[in-house]
Design a protein around this motif. Structure first.
Motif, PDB file in Angstrom:
ATOM      1  N   LYS A 161       0.830  -1.205   0.000  1.00 16.78           N
ATOM      2  CA  LYS A 161       0.000   0.000   0.000  1.00 16.78           C
ATOM      3  C   LYS A 161       0.869   1.261   0.000  1.00 16.78           C
ATOM      4  O   LYS A 161       0.578   2.230  -0.700  1.00 16.78           O
ATOM      5  CB  LYS A 161      -0.930  -0.008   1.213  1.00 16.78           C
ATOM      6  CG  LYS A 161      -1.865   1.167   1.274  1.00 16.78           C
ATOM      7  CD  LYS A 161      -2.779   1.086   2.480  1.00 16.78           C
ATOM      8  CE  LYS A 161      -3.675   2.312   2.584  1.00 16.78           C
ATOM      9  NZ  LYS A 161      -4.483   2.296   3.790  1.00 16.78           N
ATOM     10  N   ALA A 162       1.955   1.238   0.778  1.00 19.36           N
ATOM     11  CA  ALA A 162       2.851   2.394   0.863  1.00 19.36           C
ATOM     12  C   ALA A 162       3.584   2.655  -0.451  1.00 19.36           C
ATOM     13  O   ALA A 162       3.813   3.808  -0.815  1.00 19.36           O
ATOM     14  CB  ALA A 162       3.866   2.181   1.982  1.00 19.36           C
ATOM     15  N   GLY A 163       3.930   1.598  -1.158  1.00 25.24           N
ATOM     16  CA  GLY A 163       4.744   1.766  -2.356  1.00 25.24           C
ATOM     17  C   GLY A 163       3.999   1.810  -3.668  1.00 25.24           C
ATOM     18  O   GLY A 163       4.471   2.399  -4.643  1.00 25.24           O
ATOM     19  N   ASP A 206      10.231   3.187 -10.370  1.00 26.35           N
ATOM     20  CA  ASP A 206      10.016   4.564  -9.929  1.00 26.35           C
ATOM     21  C   ASP A 206       9.376   4.613  -8.549  1.00 26.35           C
ATOM     22  O   ASP A 206       9.722   5.469  -7.728  1.00 26.35           O
ATOM     23  CB  ASP A 206       9.153   5.337 -10.929  1.00 26.35           C
ATOM     24  CG  ASP A 206       9.866   5.576 -12.249  1.00 26.35           C
ATOM     25  OD1 ASP A 206      11.112   5.487 -12.294  1.00 26.35           O
ATOM     26  OD2 ASP A 206       9.179   5.861 -13.246  1.00 26.35           O
ATOM     27  N   GLU A 207       8.452   3.703  -8.294  1.00 31.43           N
ATOM     28  CA  GLU A 207       7.796   3.654  -6.991  1.00 31.43           C
ATOM     29  C   GLU A 207       8.789   3.249  -5.903  1.00 31.43           C
ATOM     30  O   GLU A 207       8.770   3.798  -4.795  1.00 31.43           O
ATOM     31  CB  GLU A 207       6.607   2.686  -7.024  1.00 31.43           C
ATOM     32  CG  GLU A 207       5.469   3.190  -7.909  1.00 31.43           C
ATOM     33  CD  GLU A 207       4.431   2.129  -8.204  1.00 31.43           C
ATOM     34  OE1 GLU A 207       3.238   2.484  -8.221  1.00 31.43           O
ATOM     35  OE2 GLU A 207       4.798   0.952  -8.431  1.00 31.43           O
ATOM     36  N   PHE A 208       9.666   2.302  -6.214  1.00 25.87           N
ATOM     37  CA  PHE A 208      10.680   1.875  -5.251  1.00 25.87           C
ATOM     38  C   PHE A 208      11.629   3.018  -4.941  1.00 25.87           C
ATOM     39  O   PHE A 208      11.959   3.275  -3.783  1.00 25.87           O
ATOM     40  CB  PHE A 208      11.434   0.656  -5.776  1.00 25.87           C
ATOM     41  CG  PHE A 208      12.448   0.122  -4.804  1.00 25.87           C
ATOM     42  CD1 PHE A 208      12.042  -0.605  -3.688  1.00 25.87           C
ATOM     43  CD2 PHE A 208      13.804   0.336  -4.988  1.00 25.87           C
ATOM     44  CE1 PHE A 208      12.976  -1.089  -2.768  1.00 25.87           C
ATOM     45  CE2 PHE A 208      14.745  -0.145  -4.094  1.00 25.87           C
ATOM     46  CZ  PHE A 208      14.317  -0.858  -2.979  1.00 25.87           C
ATOM     47  N   ILE A 209      12.069   3.724  -5.970  1.00 29.25           N
ATOM     48  CA  ILE A 209      12.966   4.864  -5.772  1.00 29.25           C
ATOM     49  C   ILE A 209      12.298   5.920  -4.887  1.00 29.25           C
ATOM     50  O   ILE A 209      12.930   6.490  -4.005  1.00 29.25           O
ATOM     51  CB  ILE A 209      13.406   5.451  -7.133  1.00 29.25           C
ATOM     52  CG1 ILE A 209      14.335   4.444  -7.834  1.00 29.25           C
ATOM     53  CG2 ILE A 209      14.081   6.812  -6.961  1.00 29.25           C
ATOM     54  CD1 ILE A 209      14.657   4.767  -9.280  1.00 29.25           C
ATOM     55  N   ALA A 210      11.009   6.150  -5.090  1.00 29.85           N
ATOM     56  CA  ALA A 210      10.262   7.100  -4.264  1.00 29.85           C
ATOM     57  C   ALA A 210      10.199   6.636  -2.810  1.00 29.85           C
ATOM     58  O   ALA A 210      10.337   7.440  -1.878  1.00 29.85           O
ATOM     59  CB  ALA A 210       8.859   7.318  -4.822  1.00 29.85           C
ATOM     60  N   ASP A 257      -1.587  -0.606  -9.215  1.00 29.21           N
ATOM     61  CA  ASP A 257      -1.581  -1.799 -10.070  1.00 29.21           C
ATOM     62  C   ASP A 257      -1.250  -3.090  -9.318  1.00 29.21           C
ATOM     63  O   ASP A 257      -1.134  -4.154  -9.909  1.00 29.21           O
ATOM     64  CB  ASP A 257      -0.645  -1.618 -11.263  1.00 29.21           C
ATOM     65  CG  ASP A 257       0.827  -1.463 -10.883  1.00 29.21           C
ATOM     66  OD1 ASP A 257       1.135  -1.432  -9.663  1.00 29.21           O
ATOM     67  OD2 ASP A 257       1.656  -1.356 -11.799  1.00 29.21           O
ATOM     68  N   GLY A 258      -1.071  -2.996  -7.998  1.00 32.48           N
ATOM     69  CA  GLY A 258      -0.830  -4.183  -7.196  1.00 32.48           C
ATOM     70  C   GLY A 258       0.610  -4.643  -7.150  1.00 32.48           C
ATOM     71  O   GLY A 258       0.898  -5.759  -6.707  1.00 32.48           O
ATOM     72  N   LYS A 259       1.526  -3.792  -7.574  1.00 31.79           N
ATOM     73  CA  LYS A 259       2.950  -4.125  -7.568  1.00 31.79           C
ATOM     74  C   LYS A 259       3.750  -2.828  -7.501  1.00 31.79           C
ATOM     75  O   LYS A 259       3.206  -1.743  -7.731  1.00 31.79           O
ATOM     76  CB  LYS A 259       3.321  -4.957  -8.784  1.00 31.79           C
ATOM     77  CG  LYS A 259       2.862  -4.378 -10.096  1.00 31.79           C
ATOM     78  CD  LYS A 259       2.937  -5.393 -11.219  1.00 31.79           C
ATOM     79  CE  LYS A 259       2.300  -4.809 -12.475  1.00 31.79           C
ATOM     80  NZ  LYS A 259       2.124  -5.790 -13.503  1.00 31.79           N
TER      81      LYS A 259
END
Length: 110
Positions: free
Chosen positions: A88-90, A101-105, A95-97
């Motif tokens: 949920k945080a990432g 870019d999301e990991f870097i954020a 899209d459920g994964k």
């Protein structure tokens, strides 16, 4: 490439050990303990690729459950609750994964 080529083994063990208790995982504290926010963009991308075990370009829920083991073999599996909270945080686009870019954020937030 293994995680210990990017982060010293002692730091990995210390961070994993700090979250041994069930339902104690906090990704911001974990990433902070590992100093990920001080690493280069290329190093953070390498961490992502190590955690993306199936090489899909995403870290899916089953891979998130094993995130601590991805950093250090001594790590435990996350509980279902911890895994869902981490997803949920990432997962900013829903899209459920977690993509690169999301990991870097997530790392930047730690």
């Amino acid at each position: 490439m293994s995680m210990s080529t990017l982060i010293p083994a002692a730091e990995l063990s210390k961070a994993v050990g700090a979250f041994k208790a069930p339902d104690s995982f906090n990704y911001k504290k974990f990433f902070n303990m590992l100093g990920l926010h001080h690493r280069s963009a290329a190093e953070v991308e390498n961490v992502f690729h190590i955690l993306d075990q199936d090489r899909s370009g995403f870290i899916e829920e089953d891979e998130l459950k094993l995130i601590m083991q991805g950093f250090c073999h001594e790590g435990r599996q996350l509980s279902d609750k911890e895994t869902k909270e981490l997803l949920k945080a990432g997962d900013k686009d829903g899209d459920g994964k977690i993509g690169m870019d999301e990991f870097i954020a997530m790392v930047a937030e730690s």
